[in-house]
Design a protein around this motif. Structure first.
Motif, PDB file in Angstrom:
ATOM      1  N   LEU A   5     -35.314  58.064  13.354  1.00 22.44           N
ATOM      2  CA  LEU A   5     -36.677  58.124  12.516  1.00 22.44           C
ATOM      3  C   LEU A   5     -36.077  58.622  11.201  1.00 22.44           C
ATOM      4  CD1 LEU A   5     -38.904  60.212  14.910  1.00 22.44           C
ATOM      5  CD2 LEU A   5     -38.873  57.518  14.374  1.00 22.44           C
ATOM      6  N   ASP A   6     -36.755  57.984  10.160  1.00 24.94           N
ATOM      7  CA  ASP A   6     -36.347  58.362   8.399  1.00 24.94           C
ATOM      8  C   ASP A   6     -37.510  59.416   8.366  1.00 24.94           C
ATOM      9  OD1 ASP A   6     -36.269  58.631   5.886  1.00 24.94           O
ATOM     10  OD2 ASP A   6     -36.558  56.425   5.323  1.00 24.94           O
ATOM     11  N   PRO A   7     -36.886  60.643   7.860  1.00 24.23           N
ATOM     12  CA  PRO A   7     -37.742  61.943   7.664  1.00 24.23           C
ATOM     13  C   PRO A   7     -38.783  61.507   6.370  1.00 24.23           C
ATOM     14  CG  PRO A   7     -35.830  62.666   8.303  1.00 24.23           C
ATOM     15  CD  PRO A   7     -35.367  61.312   8.160  1.00 24.23           C
ATOM     16  N   ASN A   8     -38.290  60.730   5.524  1.00 25.02           N
ATOM     17  CA  ASN A   8     -38.978  60.534   4.487  1.00 25.02           C
ATOM     18  C   ASN A   8     -40.122  59.562   4.634  1.00 25.02           C
ATOM     19  OD1 ASN A   8     -37.389  61.939   2.479  1.00 25.02           O
ATOM     20  ND2 ASN A   8     -35.905  60.423   2.379  1.00 25.02           N
ATOM     21  N   LYS A   9     -40.068  58.883   5.791  1.00 30.59           N
ATOM     22  CA  LYS A   9     -41.313  57.848   5.981  1.00 30.59           C
ATOM     23  C   LYS A   9     -42.075  58.687   6.708  1.00 30.59           C
ATOM     24  CE  LYS A   9     -39.208  53.117   6.165  1.00 30.59           C
ATOM     25  NZ  LYS A   9     -38.737  52.091   7.075  1.00 30.59           N
ATOM     26  N   ILE A  10     -41.667  59.622   7.728  1.00 28.03           N
ATOM     27  CA  ILE A  10     -42.366  60.647   8.316  1.00 28.03           C
ATOM     28  C   ILE A  10     -43.336  61.412   7.582  1.00 28.03           C
ATOM     29  CG2 ILE A  10     -42.586  62.427   9.991  1.00 28.03           C
ATOM     30  CD1 ILE A  10     -40.018  61.232  11.278  1.00 28.03           C
ATOM     31  N   LEU A  11     -42.816  61.862   6.444  1.00 26.52           N
ATOM     32  CA  LEU A  11     -43.400  62.807   5.410  1.00 26.52           C
ATOM     33  C   LEU A  11     -44.401  61.903   4.489  1.00 26.52           C
ATOM     34  CD1 LEU A  11     -40.529  65.224   4.375  1.00 26.52           C
ATOM     35  CD2 LEU A  11     -42.350  65.747   6.047  1.00 26.52           C
ATOM     36  N   ARG A  12     -44.163  60.628   4.182  1.00 22.00           N
ATOM     37  CA  ARG A  12     -45.245  59.886   3.616  1.00 22.00           C
ATOM     38  C   ARG A  12     -46.472  59.568   4.586  1.00 22.00           C
ATOM     39  NH1 ARG A  12     -40.676  56.817   1.846  1.00 22.00           N
ATOM     40  NH2 ARG A  12     -41.238  54.994   3.282  1.00 22.00           N
ATOM     41  N   ALA A  13     -46.124  59.323   5.784  1.00 20.87           N
ATOM     42  CA  ALA A  13     -47.220  59.405   6.683  1.00 20.87           C
ATOM     43  C   ALA A  13     -48.048  60.659   6.886  1.00 20.87           C
ATOM     44  CB  ALA A  13     -46.696  58.764   8.098  1.00 20.87           C
ATOM     45  N   TYR A  14     -47.453  61.758   7.038  1.00 18.94           N
ATOM     46  CA  TYR A  14     -48.047  62.916   6.854  1.00 18.94           C
ATOM     47  C   TYR A  14     -48.820  63.239   5.765  1.00 18.94           C
ATOM     48  CZ  TYR A  14     -48.820  68.135   6.525  1.00 18.94           C
ATOM     49  OH  TYR A  14     -49.198  69.225   6.335  1.00 18.94           O
ATOM     50  N   LYS A  77     -47.692  53.238  14.501  1.00 16.35           N
ATOM     51  CA  LYS A  77     -48.837  53.783  13.740  1.00 16.35           C
ATOM     52  C   LYS A  77     -48.311  54.885  12.585  1.00 16.35           C
ATOM     53  CE  LYS A  77     -52.492  54.257  15.787  1.00 16.35           C
ATOM     54  NZ  LYS A  77     -53.605  54.715  16.695  1.00 16.35           N
ATOM     55  N   VAL A  78     -47.231  55.338  12.623  1.00 19.51           N
ATOM     56  CA  VAL A  78     -46.691  56.382  11.664  1.00 19.51           C
ATOM     57  C   VAL A  78     -46.130  55.471  10.617  1.00 19.51           C
ATOM     58  CG1 VAL A  78     -45.009  57.928  11.418  1.00 19.51           C
ATOM     59  CG2 VAL A  78     -46.435  58.302  13.242  1.00 19.51           C
ATOM     60  N   ALA A  79     -45.348  54.456  11.133  1.00 20.93           N
ATOM     61  CA  ALA A  79     -44.763  53.624   9.865  1.00 20.93           C
ATOM     62  C   ALA A  79     -45.615  53.012   9.200  1.00 20.93           C
ATOM     63  CB  ALA A  79     -43.878  52.665  10.791  1.00 20.93           C
ATOM     64  N   MET A  80     -46.773  52.307   9.832  1.00 22.95           N
ATOM     65  CA  MET A  80     -47.995  51.972   9.093  1.00 22.95           C
ATOM     66  C   MET A  80     -48.628  52.755   8.065  1.00 22.95           C
ATOM     67  SD  MET A  80     -51.781  51.217   9.340  1.00 22.95           S
ATOM     68  CE  MET A  80     -52.124  52.491  10.588  1.00 22.95           C
ATOM     69  N   LEU A  81     -48.628  54.159   8.510  1.00 21.47           N
ATOM     70  CA  LEU A  81     -49.350  55.274   7.510  1.00 21.47           C
ATOM     71  C   LEU A  81     -48.089  55.336   6.366  1.00 21.47           C
ATOM     72  CD1 LEU A  81     -50.824  57.542  10.139  1.00 21.47           C
ATOM     73  CD2 LEU A  81     -51.952  56.014   8.590  1.00 21.47           C
ATOM     74  N   ALA A  82     -46.916  55.016   6.552  1.00 15.63           N
ATOM     75  CA  ALA A  82     -46.074  55.528   5.685  1.00 15.63           C
ATOM     76  C   ALA A  82     -46.119  54.709   4.449  1.00 15.63           C
ATOM     77  CB  ALA A  82     -44.434  55.630   6.258  1.00 15.63           C
ATOM     78  N   LYS A  83     -46.509  53.373   4.545  1.00 15.10           N
ATOM     79  CA  LYS A  83     -46.326  52.204   3.678  1.00 15.10           C
ATOM     80  C   LYS A  83     -47.224  52.547   2.379  1.00 15.10           C
ATOM     81  CE  LYS A  83     -44.840  48.614   6.717  1.00 15.10           C
ATOM     82  NZ  LYS A  83     -44.872  47.447   6.844  1.00 15.10           N
TER      83      LYS A  83
END
Length: 83
Positions: A5-14, A77-83
């Motif tokens: 998992l890419d923490p930057n993408k996770i935080l963008r989704a957050y 879903k998290v990846a979609m939110l990170a876009k």
């Protein structure tokens, strides 16, 4: 699963959940993903559909789930939110 998992993408989704979501008891929910943090903001959490993701200090993370297909669906879903 470690380091996939890419923490930057996770935080963008957050951030997307926190910006676009509606209030819950703990944080906000958007697109079926609830996001919240602890009192000092060092740990952020996202959960939905039987999966919980914790991102901690120094971009460490822990993913809890019972079934792999639920994990995969949640991560999409998290990846979609990170876009």
């Amino acid at each position: 699963m470690r380091n996939e998992l890419d923490p930057n993408k996770i935080l963008r989704a957050y951030d997307a959940v926190m910006e676009n979501g509606t209030d819950t008891e703990f944080g906000k929910i958007y697109e079926g993903v609830e996001a919240y943090s602890d009192y000092d903001g060092y740990n952020v959490y996202m959960r939905g559909n039987g999966v919980e993701l914790k991102v901690g200090f120094h971009n460490t993370y822990h993913l809890e789930y019972d079934q792999e297909h639920l994990r995969d669906s949640f991560l999409k879903k998290v990846a979609m939110l990170a876009k």
